[in-house]
Design a protein around this motif. Structure first.
Motif, PDB file in Angstrom:
ATOM      1  N   MET A   1      -2.215   2.242 -13.983  1.00  0.00           N
ATOM      2  CA  MET A   1      -3.510   2.400 -13.322  1.00  0.00           C
ATOM      3  C   MET A   1      -3.716   3.870 -12.959  1.00  0.00           C
ATOM      4  SD  MET A   1      -4.913   0.631  -9.779  1.00  0.00           S
ATOM      5  CE  MET A   1      -4.880  -1.014 -10.477  1.00  0.00           C
ATOM      6  N   THR A   2      -4.927   4.365 -13.135  1.00  0.00           N
ATOM      7  CA  THR A   2      -5.259   5.735 -12.747  1.00  0.00           C
ATOM      8  C   THR A   2      -5.103   5.885 -11.239  1.00  0.00           C
ATOM      9  OG1 THR A   2      -6.823   5.902 -14.579  1.00  0.00           O
ATOM     10  CG2 THR A   2      -7.048   7.503 -12.796  1.00  0.00           C
ATOM     11  N   ARG A   3      -4.333   6.890 -10.813  1.00  0.00           N
ATOM     12  CA  ARG A   3      -3.971   7.059  -9.396  1.00  0.00           C
ATOM     13  C   ARG A   3      -4.665   8.290  -8.835  1.00  0.00           C
ATOM     14  NH1 ARG A   3       1.468   8.223  -6.443  1.00  0.00           N
ATOM     15  NH2 ARG A   3       1.500   6.617  -4.834  1.00  0.00           N
ATOM     16  N   ILE A   4      -5.369   8.102  -7.724  1.00  0.00           N
ATOM     17  CA  ILE A   4      -6.153   9.177  -7.124  1.00  0.00           C
ATOM     18  C   ILE A   4      -5.670   9.437  -5.709  1.00  0.00           C
ATOM     19  CG2 ILE A   4      -8.467   9.894  -6.383  1.00  0.00           C
ATOM     20  CD1 ILE A   4      -9.580   8.258  -8.718  1.00  0.00           C
ATOM     21  N   LEU A   5      -5.404  10.706  -5.406  1.00  0.00           N
ATOM     22  CA  LEU A   5      -4.994  11.122  -4.068  1.00  0.00           C
ATOM     23  C   LEU A   5      -6.236  11.521  -3.271  1.00  0.00           C
ATOM     24  CD1 LEU A   5      -3.015  12.088  -1.867  1.00  0.00           C
ATOM     25  CD2 LEU A   5      -2.768  14.233  -3.159  1.00  0.00           C
ATOM     26  N   VAL A   6      -6.450  10.877  -2.122  1.00  0.00           N
ATOM     27  CA  VAL A   6      -7.580  11.168  -1.242  1.00  0.00           C
ATOM     28  C   VAL A   6      -7.030  11.880  -0.011  1.00  0.00           C
ATOM     29  CG1 VAL A   6      -9.505  10.226   0.095  1.00  0.00           C
ATOM     30  CG2 VAL A   6      -8.815   9.127  -2.068  1.00  0.00           C
ATOM     31  N   ALA A  20     -14.154   2.444  -2.046  1.00  0.00           N
ATOM     32  CA  ALA A  20     -15.012   2.600  -3.218  1.00  0.00           C
ATOM     33  C   ALA A  20     -14.196   2.781  -4.491  1.00  0.00           C
ATOM     34  CB  ALA A  20     -15.948   3.790  -3.012  1.00  0.00           C
ATOM     35  N   LEU A  21     -13.131   3.568  -4.418  1.00  0.00           N
ATOM     36  CA  LEU A  21     -12.290   3.804  -5.592  1.00  0.00           C
ATOM     37  C   LEU A  21     -11.572   2.528  -6.019  1.00  0.00           C
ATOM     38  CD1 LEU A  21     -10.759   7.268  -4.596  1.00  0.00           C
ATOM     39  CD2 LEU A  21     -12.344   6.851  -6.483  1.00  0.00           C
ATOM     40  N   PHE A  26      -9.412   1.792  -9.408  1.00  0.00           N
ATOM     41  CA  PHE A  26      -8.449   2.880  -9.305  1.00  0.00           C
ATOM     42  C   PHE A  26      -7.401   2.553  -8.246  1.00  0.00           C
ATOM     43  CE2 PHE A  26     -12.406   5.203 -10.581  1.00  0.00           C
ATOM     44  CZ  PHE A  26     -11.971   5.619 -11.834  1.00  0.00           C
ATOM     45  N   GLU A  27      -6.218   3.103  -8.408  1.00  0.00           N
ATOM     46  CA  GLU A  27      -5.189   3.041  -7.378  1.00  0.00           C
ATOM     47  C   GLU A  27      -5.328   4.282  -6.507  1.00  0.00           C
ATOM     48  OE1 GLU A  27      -0.285   2.922  -6.943  1.00  0.00           O
ATOM     49  OE2 GLU A  27      -1.246   2.825  -8.922  1.00  0.00           O
ATOM     50  N   LEU A 176      -0.082  -6.831  -5.406  1.00  0.00           N
ATOM     51  CA  LEU A 176      -0.865  -6.718  -4.179  1.00  0.00           C
ATOM     52  C   LEU A 176      -0.998  -5.263  -3.756  1.00  0.00           C
ATOM     53  CD1 LEU A 176       0.413  -9.692  -1.985  1.00  0.00           C
ATOM     54  CD2 LEU A 176      -1.953  -9.280  -2.656  1.00  0.00           C
ATOM     55  N   SER A 177       0.100  -4.518  -3.797  1.00  0.00           N
ATOM     56  CA  SER A 177       0.096  -3.127  -3.360  1.00  0.00           C
ATOM     57  C   SER A 177      -0.767  -2.254  -4.272  1.00  0.00           C
ATOM     58  CB  SER A 177       1.528  -2.603  -3.320  1.00  0.00           C
ATOM     59  OG  SER A 177       1.558  -1.226  -3.042  1.00  0.00           O
ATOM     60  N   ARG A 178      -0.639  -2.451  -5.581  1.00  0.00           N
ATOM     61  CA  ARG A 178      -1.323  -1.583  -6.533  1.00  0.00           C
ATOM     62  C   ARG A 178      -2.807  -1.895  -6.679  1.00  0.00           C
ATOM     63  NH1 ARG A 178       3.229  -1.667 -11.424  1.00  0.00           N
ATOM     64  NH2 ARG A 178       4.953  -0.830 -10.162  1.00  0.00           N
TER      65      ARG A 178
END
Length: 218
Positions: A1-6, A20-21, A26-27, A176-178
């Motif tokens: 899964m594409t992982r995005i750092l916020v 929203a992501l 997105f993860e 669940l986590s992802r």
């Protein structure tokens, strides 16, 4: 899964953006401190960073300069409440891929995320195929034996996880986590429910139940 750092020190902004992501499949991983954000980004498991300028310990400009200086090449979208072209220029000169002023439209931010990821199609896998099932991550399309299947955001994210890890047992806790981003609740059957939905759309033979452990894509 594409992982995005916020990265933002305002909890309501982090909550708004991550919800929203995740709805888009997105993860997400989060940080509210500049040094913590830099450490996560340099760990190498992040595809894109959404980075606020005003942060404790290191501001966003410092984080970005350090990230680029240490070889981090993932897209970085900067958020700022500051006005004026000088901040925009400073961010872009430091290596930002895009710049979004606060307050911002979530829909616009998501569009910018998709655009920046699209530019990286040579760097991260955007199309996953296993057997007769193909998932296009950017177009958000799923094909089974050449026929397009309509999946919800959660079903799509679940299919992506399975295709990224074929022939591997994925536990309910991992899923669940992802996908849902919540701690494992032994009483929750949400994973089983969505696996059933997904089987109904792509064929039950693709997902095998491993009793007492989880599920495996075959």
């Amino acid at each position: 899964m594409t992982r995005i750092l916020v990265v933002d020190d305002e909890p309501h902004i982090v909550s708004l953006v991550t919800r929203a992501l995740r709805a888009e499949g997105f993860e997400t991983v989060t940080a509210d401190d500049g040094q913590a954000a830099l450490d996560i980004a340099l760990a190498g498991d992040v595809d894109l960073v959404i980075l606020d300028v005003g942060l404790p310990s290191m501001d966003g400009f410092e984080v970005l300069r350090s990230l680029r200086g240490q070889g981090g090449r993932m897209p970085v979208i900067m958020l700022t409440a500051r006005s004026g072209t000088s901040d925009t220029i400073q961010g872009l000169d430091a290596g930002a891929s895009d710049y979004v002023p606060k307050p911002f439209s979530v829909a616009e931010l998501l569009a910018r995320v998709r655009s920046r990821l699209r530019e990286r199609t040579g760097a991260i896998s955007m199309v996953l195929t296993h057997g007769d099932v193909t998932v296009d991550l950017l177009a958000r399309r799923t094909m089974v034996a050449g026929r397009e299947i309509d999946l919800s955001a959660r079903e799509f994210a679940l299919a992506e996880q399975f295709l990224r890890h074929p022939n591997t047992v994925l536990t309910r806790e991992q899923l669940l986590s992802r996908i849902w981003g919540m701690d494992f609740d032994p009483g929750s059957n949400v994973v089983d429910v969505y696996v059933r939905y997904l089987r109904g759309k792509i064929g039950s033979d693709h997902i095998v139940t491993v009793r007492g452990e989880g599920y495996r894509w075959e």
